[in-house]
Design a protein around this motif. Sequence first.
Motif, PDB file in Angstrom:
ATOM      1  N   GLY A 197     -41.864  -7.102 -30.876  1.00 59.49           N
ATOM      2  CA  GLY A 197     -41.513  -6.022 -30.217  1.00 59.49           C
ATOM      3  C   GLY A 197     -41.245  -6.122 -28.983  1.00 59.49           C
ATOM      4  N   LYS A 198     -41.717  -6.958 -27.772  1.00 61.10           N
ATOM      5  CA  LYS A 198     -41.382  -7.301 -26.700  1.00 61.10           C
ATOM      6  C   LYS A 198     -40.308  -8.109 -26.489  1.00 61.10           C
ATOM      7  CE  LYS A 198     -43.442  -9.616 -22.500  1.00 61.10           C
ATOM      8  NZ  LYS A 198     -44.634 -10.408 -22.034  1.00 61.10           N
ATOM      9  N   ASN A 199     -39.989  -8.842 -27.483  1.00 56.60           N
ATOM     10  CA  ASN A 199     -38.931  -9.608 -27.487  1.00 56.60           C
ATOM     11  C   ASN A 199     -37.500  -8.680 -27.881  1.00 56.60           C
ATOM     12  OD1 ASN A 199     -36.950 -11.993 -27.468  1.00 56.60           O
ATOM     13  ND2 ASN A 199     -37.166 -12.235 -29.658  1.00 56.60           N
TER      14      ASN A 199
ATOM     15  N   TYR B 171     -37.507  -5.576 -26.936  1.00 60.64           N
ATOM     16  CA  TYR B 171     -37.362  -4.873 -25.827  1.00 60.64           C
ATOM     17  C   TYR B 171     -36.637  -5.318 -24.738  1.00 60.64           C
ATOM     18  CZ  TYR B 171     -38.713  -2.405 -21.445  1.00 60.64           C
ATOM     19  OH  TYR B 171     -38.458  -1.784 -20.302  1.00 60.64           O
ATOM     20  N   ASN B 172     -36.869  -6.490 -24.418  1.00 58.67           N
ATOM     21  CA  ASN B 172     -36.331  -7.559 -23.536  1.00 58.67           C
ATOM     22  C   ASN B 172     -34.912  -7.893 -23.742  1.00 58.67           C
ATOM     23  OD1 ASN B 172     -38.520  -7.571 -21.762  1.00 58.67           O
ATOM     24  ND2 ASN B 172     -39.268  -9.498 -22.733  1.00 58.67           N
TER      25      ASN B 172
ATOM     26  N   GLN C 140     -46.420  -7.707 -31.890  1.00 57.32           N
ATOM     27  CA  GLN C 140     -46.288  -7.349 -30.608  1.00 57.32           C
ATOM     28  C   GLN C 140     -45.169  -8.221 -29.814  1.00 57.32           C
ATOM     29  OE1 GLN C 140     -50.245  -7.971 -29.314  1.00 57.32           O
ATOM     30  NE2 GLN C 140     -51.018  -5.803 -29.762  1.00 57.32           N
ATOM     31  N   LEU C 141     -45.135  -9.729 -30.162  1.00 59.74           N
ATOM     32  CA  LEU C 141     -44.084 -10.527 -29.597  1.00 59.74           C
ATOM     33  C   LEU C 141     -43.076 -10.114 -29.955  1.00 59.74           C
ATOM     34  CD1 LEU C 141     -44.131 -13.269 -27.914  1.00 59.74           C
ATOM     35  CD2 LEU C 141     -43.809 -14.332 -30.177  1.00 59.74           C
TER      36      LEU C 141
END
Length: 214
Positions: free
Chosen positions: A51-53, A55-56, A48-49
Amino acid sequence: MTLSFLVVGKLFNNLGTFFISNKDALEAIAAIVVSVASIYGVTTWKKQLRGKNEYNTAKNILQKSYELQDSIRKARDTAIPSYELLNQEKQDGVGRWEKAVNGEKKLYGERLRLVEKIRNELKVMSFEGRALWGSKTLAEVDLLIQSSYLLENYYYPYYRGKLSARSNRQPANLMRKYEEVLFASEEDNDEFWKAVIARITIIEDKLGSKIRKP
């Protein structure tokens, strides 16, 4: 009724004996279950981390690429807004031609400073992107950055040649080459700008998929 209580009582007694005699084994099993659950939780959290990284990072690089594109467009714009003219310095004892060229050079230099600022920000972001996806994904970002450098590389010899004495001026064909990069022309004939647009399109395709991921 009494028989039922005796059976249930005996069952609990047997279970108690089982748990006591197998205490170590049960504790080991419990520890394994907890460990597996922890590993699964950490793995899920890391995914999840990441994926978020991703994305950003993709969103920031794409946004900064748009900003660099826009700064290049503004730098090459042959129109001079009134607010830029207000910043012109007085040039006493300078001929009309030299005054005009010096003013144009100063304005272009100020526009290039904005290009440089945004480019440096994009370069920092692209380092993080390479760590996530490798250099191939950001190849077009590198080419966009190179395009911005080309403006600077042509800026100095162009204005140096334009201000020099006639006998020392750059050949006409070389000056035209500089102008094709430094200044916007009709879109159909503007090969430099078409290359910038093509690079932005590829960047959108590569990074857009990462932004759209659920």
